[in-house]
Design a protein around this motif. Structure first.
Motif, short mmCIF file in Angstrom:
data_model
loop_
_atom_site.label_atom_id
_atom_site.label_comp_id
_atom_site.label_asym_id
_atom_site.label_seq_id
_atom_site.Cartn_x
_atom_site.Cartn_y
_atom_site.Cartn_z
N GLY A 223 0.81 -1.24 0.00
CA GLY A 223 -0.09 -0.18 0.02
C GLY A 223 0.90 1.30 0.10
N LEU A 224 2.20 1.26 -0.12
CA LEU A 224 2.91 2.08 0.02
C LEU A 224 3.45 2.83 -1.31
CD1 LEU A 224 5.52 1.61 3.03
CD2 LEU A 224 3.48 2.89 2.86
N LEU A 225 3.48 4.11 -1.36
CA LEU A 225 3.86 4.83 -2.89
C LEU A 225 5.42 4.03 -3.45
CD1 LEU A 225 2.19 8.10 -2.87
CD2 LEU A 225 1.68 6.37 -4.19
N HIS A 226 5.57 4.01 -4.35
CA HIS A 226 6.64 3.58 -4.90
C HIS A 226 7.29 4.12 -6.19
CE1 HIS A 226 10.45 1.00 -4.94
NE2 HIS A 226 10.12 0.96 -6.37
N GLY A 227 7.54 5.88 -6.36
CA GLY A 227 8.03 6.16 -7.39
C GLY A 227 6.64 6.60 -8.38
N HIS A 228 7.10 7.67 -9.14
CA HIS A 228 6.03 8.20 -10.29
C HIS A 228 6.93 8.78 -11.65
CE1 HIS A 228 7.62 11.64 -8.22
NE2 HIS A 228 7.25 12.38 -9.21
N PHE A 229 6.00 9.15 -12.32
CA PHE A 229 6.53 9.97 -13.51
C PHE A 229 5.32 10.81 -13.83
CE2 PHE A 229 4.69 6.41 -15.73
CZ PHE A 229 4.14 6.97 -16.83
N THR A 230 5.89 12.23 -14.40
CA THR A 230 4.93 13.07 -14.66
C THR A 230 4.43 12.94 -16.14
OG1 THR A 230 5.85 14.53 -12.92
CG2 THR A 230 4.54 15.47 -14.64
N LEU A 231 2.88 13.28 -16.30
CA LEU A 231 2.58 13.20 -17.80
C LEU A 231 2.83 14.54 -18.38
CD1 LEU A 231 -1.01 11.54 -17.17
CD2 LEU A 231 1.34 10.58 -18.38
N PRO A 232 3.26 14.74 -19.55
CA PRO A 232 3.51 15.93 -20.34
C PRO A 232 2.42 16.83 -20.69
CG PRO A 232 3.78 14.28 -21.72
CD PRO A 232 3.19 13.69 -20.46
N PHE A 233 1.60 17.05 -19.68
CA PHE A 233 0.37 17.92 -20.01
C PHE A 233 0.05 18.85 -18.95
CE2 PHE A 233 -0.18 13.91 -22.06
CZ PHE A 233 -0.50 14.11 -23.38
N PHE A 234 -0.70 19.98 -18.97
CA PHE A 234 -1.01 21.00 -18.08
C PHE A 234 -2.12 20.33 -17.27
CE2 PHE A 234 0.64 23.66 -21.70
CZ PHE A 234 1.70 24.26 -20.67
N LYS A 235 -2.18 20.81 -16.09
CA LYS A 235 -3.35 20.49 -15.15
C LYS A 235 -4.69 20.53 -15.89
CE LYS A 235 -5.26 20.89 -10.41
NZ LYS A 235 -5.45 19.42 -10.32
N ASP A 236 -5.75 19.87 -15.59
CA ASP A 236 -7.00 19.68 -16.14
C ASP A 236 -6.84 19.73 -17.78
OD1 ASP A 236 -7.79 19.67 -13.72
OD2 ASP A 236 -7.91 22.05 -13.41
N GLU A 237 -5.88 19.49 -18.48
CA GLU A 237 -5.93 19.45 -19.84
C GLU A 237 -6.47 18.06 -20.29
OE1 GLU A 237 -2.78 19.92 -23.63
OE2 GLU A 237 -2.14 20.21 -21.64
N VAL A 238 -6.05 17.26 -19.68
CA VAL A 238 -6.59 15.55 -20.27
C VAL A 238 -7.08 14.83 -18.85
CG1 VAL A 238 -5.09 15.58 -22.07
CG2 VAL A 238 -4.27 14.89 -19.88
N LYS A 239 -7.74 13.80 -18.89
CA LYS A 239 -8.15 13.02 -17.97
C LYS A 239 -7.38 11.71 -18.31
CE LYS A 239 -12.77 11.42 -19.18
NZ LYS A 239 -14.21 11.26 -18.59
N VAL A 240 -7.20 10.62 -17.42
CA VAL A 240 -6.84 9.29 -17.58
C VAL A 240 -7.99 8.37 -17.53
CG1 VAL A 240 -5.23 7.62 -16.98
CG2 VAL A 240 -4.46 9.78 -16.83
N ASN A 241 -8.29 7.59 -18.72
CA ASN A 241 -9.66 6.84 -18.65
C ASN A 241 -9.00 5.49 -18.05
OD1 ASN A 241 -11.52 8.54 -19.69
ND2 ASN A 241 -11.06 8.11 -21.66
N ASP A 242 -7.70 5.07 -18.64
CA ASP A 242 -7.27 3.78 -18.11
C ASP A 242 -5.80 3.75 -18.31
OD1 ASP A 242 -7.58 1.12 -17.20
OD2 ASP A 242 -8.46 0.44 -18.96
N LEU A 243 -5.27 2.63 -17.44
CA LEU A 243 -3.77 2.25 -17.90
C LEU A 243 -3.82 0.68 -18.22
CD1 LEU A 243 -2.69 4.03 -14.19
CD2 LEU A 243 -2.38 4.68 -16.76
N LEU A 244 -2.97 0.55 -19.11
CA LEU A 244 -2.87 -0.98 -19.42
C LEU A 244 -1.29 -1.17 -19.61
CD1 LEU A 244 -5.31 -0.35 -22.41
CD2 LEU A 244 -5.76 -1.69 -20.14
N TRP A 245 -1.07 -2.31 -19.09
CA TRP A 245 0.33 -2.95 -19.31
C TRP A 245 0.50 -4.03 -20.51
CZ3 TRP A 245 4.35 -1.41 -16.37
CH2 TRP A 245 4.52 -0.62 -15.43
N ASN A 246 1.43 -4.23 -21.10
CA ASN A 246 1.60 -5.33 -22.05
C ASN A 246 2.14 -6.42 -21.22
OD1 ASN A 246 4.42 -4.57 -21.20
ND2 ASN A 246 4.79 -5.24 -23.23
N ALA A 247 2.01 -7.55 -21.84
CA ALA A 247 1.79 -8.90 -21.15
C ALA A 247 3.57 -9.17 -20.52
CB ALA A 247 2.22 -10.14 -22.29
N ASP A 248 4.68 -8.77 -20.85
CA ASP A 248 5.90 -8.72 -20.39
C ASP A 248 6.18 -7.48 -19.35
OD1 ASP A 248 6.26 -6.80 -22.31
OD2 ASP A 248 7.83 -8.07 -23.34
#
Length: 1255
Positions: A272-297
């Protein structure tokens, strides 16, 4: 660091089906898409763009007719051969797409918000409208129901003793009150639909649920086990989004977080603890994230974004910033970069120019089907779309040229004005020429691809917007999945999904596409699709190189290796990383498929130039053109630069061939390449261009560094062997004086350019010679001390001497300065040394008071230069001769001393006598006699010649002494005795007859030495026929009997040894066949053998014998050979009995062969004195012995050393017994020292020994 490549774009816009898509799922085996809407379920084939199935759910009553219904989940169930559908109203349906039958397997009265199946499809999880979670089996049997909101943290709750509490921590400028501030919870995001989100770990053992907490209004993530036990609850995260995706490898759970000025993708651990992050290259309230998807490997995370400003027209959004890193100047890991390109539209693809000198120019294809070309070079204006990254901090000088937007080109499609063009229409864009691009699109109606030829349309130079016309298009059957271009040959290769490789002739007028053929003329086809393809010249043939995602590496249609993780083609080199954590480099110019396969095999041991170890998981990013940098990326994302030795040496050789000495020197100095390569690469060219080398280096320190690394070794033969086909002169000076040649040539060039500037380097050239010229160096330093006016760039004497002390030991330099006999120079060096003035000043003062020759003698004796010392002492007068003679005797300088005095002087005679006495002490009697005779010391010469048996010299000296007749006779008898002891009977007889007048004793000595004819000559000369009867005939008969007895002994010995040898060989052969399983292992093959063996091979016993005799190894070579012979014992059963028998048989044959001359002479005498019977008997016996031995040679010497040391035979036709027999034969092979025993002795048939008169 690795950009995503568009594999294929399938566009299906106008689906002929009612409703609006609500959710979808893939049917991987059928390559179709299942789409749920408010009306029902449809199955779409995106390739042929048709609706294959349509299952209405409204008519069946599972969805309302007013269109308010909702499908919340679709999952294909392979075991049921049907599709599971969950509706928001609470129904769970099974739909058979073949029969279109529907079955309601259960209903939830409160409704269903989420349906999620485990990866193994054994469990299904339902989130209900009553905020509960229901877990069921695949047969839809309920297992357990839990509340979706839990007050407990879970089984993984942390245990703390208070040390880490916020109240006990230091809070800096926030003050102590920060410890008691209450945690503020932010509510869910405005666009959050408040629906639960479920994601499973790849192995199905855990699942995570993201829900909006009713108390705080913020989202929380809870992790549950497969047994439905709560494991953990996430820490409070403000602005947590609904998207949730568990990494299949199981390490992290991805979600999103809105921050005040940015939007991040964050990662949770299972606890349950946070472990890292990266920033999306957009301004705040410019986009919303509908989903996150990993590939098989778990290597790619896809972020599905929706534009918040244009909700009515949602589109896929990608990055609109391009990160560029110029590896030639800076190596920074992502997400840092050298500079950023700001573009108005999302970027689909980036490509670099194929021109070798314009490799930094790049073109960007964006979603508006526009290509923006950026070029590096001087631009009058600063481009606002180019922003510096990691290298543009405040206070730093920018040392690189940033690109500028040269022009943007709009791609003009046919009928593009009538309909909107797919933003992903084009892929595999390749920049093949300055104004030519190639791109690939896929047919929407059939499995075909189209290659588009894009050319720049003529326009005004000042126009900011250009146009690219599709000049031609070629249709190819099949889906093109990769396209590669050779920057040198301009060839283009296409890979089709089926594995076929096609050649696109884009430069020909017909623009034809034909199969790519291998050197044998057959079409090339990859057995598996390759994710990376390149073109390269392999052994003069252009080949296609491919690497699959399973690490299988192909050249044309031949699999070269199956452990390759990445590869790159640079110039004539192929670089690869392997699973064994190595990076290998091969020169393709002289390579073949077989050599590459052998070099990449696991058993191949490569040299240091082509192979180097790298960190586990390293992948090749690129090779910097016209440089030696190889960029590798580690699994954790950081970059490393290595300079592969093969690339470095290839680049250095190119620089040296172009006489670019400065570039080569700087590279070699930085990468620790031995500087001898500068000369050894091409000695002739270097020596002819020494002045160019010095002018380019233009640094005294660097030239001195080059001097200090010089050595006689040719590094092109030891450290850096050149390529096989190199035509460069490899050999250096045949006399082995390479260092002297370089020093002399460079010194002459430096003295010609500027002797004052390169003074220290000139001194170094003297010191580094094979025999250091320290006296010349000291003299040059002394000249600097005496120079008057200073010269620009000149070095002072003090600086030169200080530098010289770094090269030469100060005591050695002091001695050499003393050897110049220049006391000013001696004082100058002594002052720089650590010597005590109380020690050297009295010594120097004493020397100054001496006569010059004696002074120099004293200095040379002190320096142990004794040859020079006696030269100076010989000039001091006769009163110093005794001292000189003592030094000559003490240091053994006789030959040098004899050159200092005339031959007729007394000193010459005294030295010669001393020399002769010294030679007598060394047991060199004959040289001593010659020295004595030369100086006139005849008595001493006579004694020396008598001692060594040199009777001619002794008698010559005796004549010069005028000995009396009796003295001469006594001398003769003494010499005869010495000669007889040496078995020189003929010489002894000559001395007795001529100088002692004792011919009778001379005859007896001749008979003893078997010189029959010479004895008869003396008998008849002195008319003594009685001696024939009394001495000659008895001696002849006695000799005949001795020869007969000897031949009988040789024959018996030979026959006995031969019979025993055959028995020993038979026993060994039987032992190899019968006792193979009982052999005791002592080698690397011990695992193949039983541990209960008691049989030991010959080679093993040989090792024992050699070990026991190891104390003899330090003795003379004669003793060593004797010790080796002791290994061969004729004792029956000894380990090397067969070798001992061979040795004994060879000795018998050679001994018999050597008797031929003696037998011939005695046969003549036997016939002369009518001893025909004895003569025939001896001749017959000797002939029988020779015939026996000659017949037996092929039977005894049957094997050669090469035949006896067979190597193990392995292969499909080998058996266990054959392999074991092969190993046994190898282990009993003959040692190298005994190989001569397998060479049969020679019997010369041409030697005449028989007397035909006796036949």
């Amino acid at each position: 660091m690795r950009n995503l490549k568009l594999f294929r774009s399938l566009e299906f816009r106008d689906i002929q089906a009612p409703g609006k898509p609500q959710c979808f799922s893939l049917r991987t085996e059928q390559d179709t898409v299942l789409i749920g809407s408010e009306h029902g379920l449809i199955e779409v084939d995106p390739v042929i763009r048709e609706v294959k199935n349509e299952i209405p759910l409204v008519a069946e009553g599972f969805l309302p007719e007013d269109g308010s219904g909702c499908i919340v989940g679709i999952q294909e169930l392979l075991d049921h051969e049907s599709v599971c559908v969950a509706t928001a109203s609470g129904d769970v349906l099974l739909c058979n797409l073949n029969t279109r039958q529907l079955e309601c397997v259960g209903s939830v009265a409160s409704g269903i918000s989420v349906m999620s199946w485990s990866p193994d499809q054994e469990l299904v999880l339902l989130a209900t409208g009553q905020q509960t979670l229901i877990m069921m089996t695949k047969e839809f049997e309920p297992i357990m129901e839990q509340q979706i909101h839990q007050d407990d943290f879970g089984e993984s709750k942390f245990i703390t003793v208070g040390w880490g509490r916020k109240e006990t921590q230091f809070h800096g400028s926030e003050g102590r009150q920060a410890a008691f501030q209450m945690q503020m919870h932010e509510s869910a995001l405005p666009w959050d639909d408040h629906r639960p989100q479920v994601t499973w770990r790849g192995d199905g053992q855990f699942f995570a649920v993201s829900v909006v907490c009713p108390e705080t209004g913020a989202r929380k993530v809870r992790v549950w086990s497969r047994e439905f036990a709560l494991q953990s609850t996430s820490e409070p995260v403000a602005g947590l989004g609904p998207a949730l995706a568990w990494k299949p490898s199981g390490s992290l759970i991805a979600s999103t977080q809105d921050k005040p000025n940015q939007q991040d993708v964050v990662f949770f651990e299972k606890n349950g603890l946070l472990h890292g992050h990266f920033t999306l290259p957009f301004f705040k309230d410019e986009v919303k994230v509908n989903d996150l998807l990993w590939n098989a490997d778990s290597t790619v995370l896809a972020v599905w974004l929706e534009d918040l400003q244009r909700e009515e027209n949602s589109t896929l959004k990608t990055y609109d910033r391009v990160l560029v890193t110029v590896f030639r100047q800076s190596v920074v890991p992502p997400p840092m970069c050298t500079y950023r390109l700001l573009l108005p539209h999302p970027v689909n693809q980036i490509m670099f120019s194929a021109h070798p000198k314009k490799s930094n120019d790049l073109a960007v294809l964006d979603a508006s089907n526009q290509i923006s070309v950026y070029k590096c070079g001087d631009s009058p204006n600063i481009d606002s779309t180019v922003k510096l990254g990691a290298v543009g901090g405040n206070g730093f000088k920018i040392s690189l040229r940033t690109p500028h937007l040269d022009k943007s080109y709009k791609i003009q499609f046919e009928n593009s004005e009538d309909e909107e063009v797919n933003p992903l229409k084009l892929g595999l864009l390749t920049w093949v020429q300055e104004d030519v691009f190639l791109a690939v699109s896929h047919s929407q109606s059939s499995p075909q691809s189209v290659i588009h030829h894009l050319t720049v349309a003529p326009s005004a130079m000042d126009d900011e917007q250009g146009q690219l016309n599709i000049s031609s298009s070629v249709t190819v059957d099949g889906v093109i999945i990769s396209l590669c271009c050779n920057s040198k040959t301009k060839s283009v290769a296409l890979q089709v999904a089926g594995g076929q490789i096609l050649k696109y002739l884009w430069e020909s007028p017909s623009l034809a596409v034909e199969p790519w053929k291998n050197p044998g003329g057959f079409p090339v086809r990859f057995p598996y699709p390759c994710t990376q393809t390149e073109l390269a010249m392999v052994g003069g043939e252009e080949c296609v190189l491919g690497l699959t995602d399973r690490c299988r590496f192909f050249i044309n249609d031949t699999e070269v290796a199956s452990n390759i993780t990445s590869f790159a083609v640079y110039d004539e080199f192929l670089l690869l990383t392997t699973h064994s954590h190595t990076c290998q480099c091969f020169c393709l110019r002289d390579a073949s498929l077989k050599t590459l396969q052998a070099g990449l095999s696991s058993s191949h041991v490569s040299n240091g130039e082509s192979l180097r170890k790298v960190e586990r998981g390293s992948r090749i990013v690129t090779v910097v053109p016209q440089d030696t940098k190889l960029i590798l990326q580690m699994p954790r994302g950081n970059l490393e630069v290595v300079h592969h030795r093969a690339l470095v040496l290839a680049q250095i050789r190119k620089w040296l061939d172009k006489l670019m000495f400065k570039e080569a020197f700087e590279c070699m100095r930085k990468l620790r390449i031995n500087l001898n390569l500068i000369h050894d690469h091409n000695p002739k060219v270097f020596l002819e261009n020494v002045e160019t080398f010095i002018r380019q280096i233009d640094s005294v320190n660097h030239i001195n560094l080059f001097f200090t690394e010089l050595k006689e070794e040719d590094v092109t033969k030891t450290m850096y062997p050149p390529p096989v086909t190199s035509t460069v002169q490899l050999s250096s000076d045949p006399d082995g004086k390479k260092v002297d040649l370089i020093c002399d040539a460079m010194r002459a060039a430096m003295e010609n350019i500027n002797p004052h500037k390169y003074c220290l380097s000139i001194l170094t050239s003297h010191v580094k010679k094979t025999t250091p010229e320290l006296e010349i160096v000291l003299q040059k330093v002394h000249e600097l001390q005496g120079s008057a006016a200073p010269v620009p760039d000149a070095v002072s004497a003090e600086e030169a001497l200080k530098y010289l002390l770094l090269l030469v030991d100060v005591n050695e330099l002091y001695d050499h300065s003393l050897g110049t006999y220049n006391f000013d120079l001696v004082l100058m060096v002594a002052e720089k040394s650590q010597k005590d003035p109380k020690e050297y000043l009295p010594f120097l003062n004493t020397l100054k008071k001496m006569e010059m020759n004696y002074q120099r003698f004293t200095i040379d004796k002190y320096l142990k230069r004794y040859e020079k010392a006696i030269g100076h002492l010989s000039k001091c007068g006769p009163e110093y001769f005794p001292e000189c003679l003592n030094l000559i005797k003490d240091k053994n300088l006789y030959n040098e001393a004899l050159k200092l005095y005339p031959p007729n002087s007394q000193q010459y005679k005294d030295i010669s006598i001393a020399y002769g006495e010294h030679l007598l002490q060394e047991h060199l009697c004959e040289p001593a006699g010659l020295v004595f005779a030369r100086c006139g010391a005849h008595e001493k010469a006579l004694s020396a010649f008598v001692a060594c048996g040199s009777w001619q010299q002794a008698l010559c000296v005796a004549a010069q002494l005028h000995l009396t007749k009796d003295q001469l006779a006594g001398l003769g008898r003494t010499l005869a005795g010495k000669l007889a002891e040496q078995r020189k009977h003929c010489d002894a007889a000559t001395v007795l007859e001529q100088y002692a007048q004792d011919y009778e004793e001379a005859v007896l000595l001749l008979l003893e030495g078997a010189a029959w004819e010479e004895a008869l000559r003396l008998v008849h000369k002195y008319n003594r026929p009685d001696i024939i009867e009394t001495n000659v005939k008895p001696s002849i008969l006695e000799a005949q009997k001795n020869y007969m007895a000897f031949l009988d002994s040789q024959t018996a010995t030979f026959s006995r040894h031969k019979a025993r040898l055959l028995v020993v060989r038979e026993l060994k052969e039987q032992a190899q066949q019968v006792h193979l399983d009982d052999e005791a292992p002592h080698g690397q093959e011990s695992d193949l053998f039983s541990e209960t063996s008691s049989v030991m091979s010959g080679s093993d016993m040989s090792g024992k014998y050699s070990h026991s005799n190891s104390r003899i190894s330090a003795r003379s070579s004669k003793n060593r050979r004797k010790a080796e012979r002791k290994k061969h014992s004729l004792k029956e059963g000894s380990p090397l009995e067969d070798l001992a028998l061979l040795e004994a048989l060879s000795d018998v044959v050679q001994g018999t062969e050597n008797l031929k001359d003696e037998i011939y002479h005695i046969l003549k005498i036997l016939f002369l004195f009518e001893f025909d019977e004895q003569g025939r008997e001896l001749q017959k016996a000797f002939e029988d012995t020779l015939q026996l031995m000659e017949r037996s040679l092929p039977e005894i010497w049957t094997l050669t050393p090469q035949q006896s040391s067979a190597t193990p035979v392995l292969g499909p036709n080998s058996t266990a017994n054959s392999i074991m027999a092969s190993y046994q034969q190898e282990k009993t092979s003959v040692p190298v020292l005994d190989a001569e025993l397998f060479i049969p002795p020679k019997i010369n048939r041409r030697t005449q020994w028989k007397l035909s008169l006796l036949e």
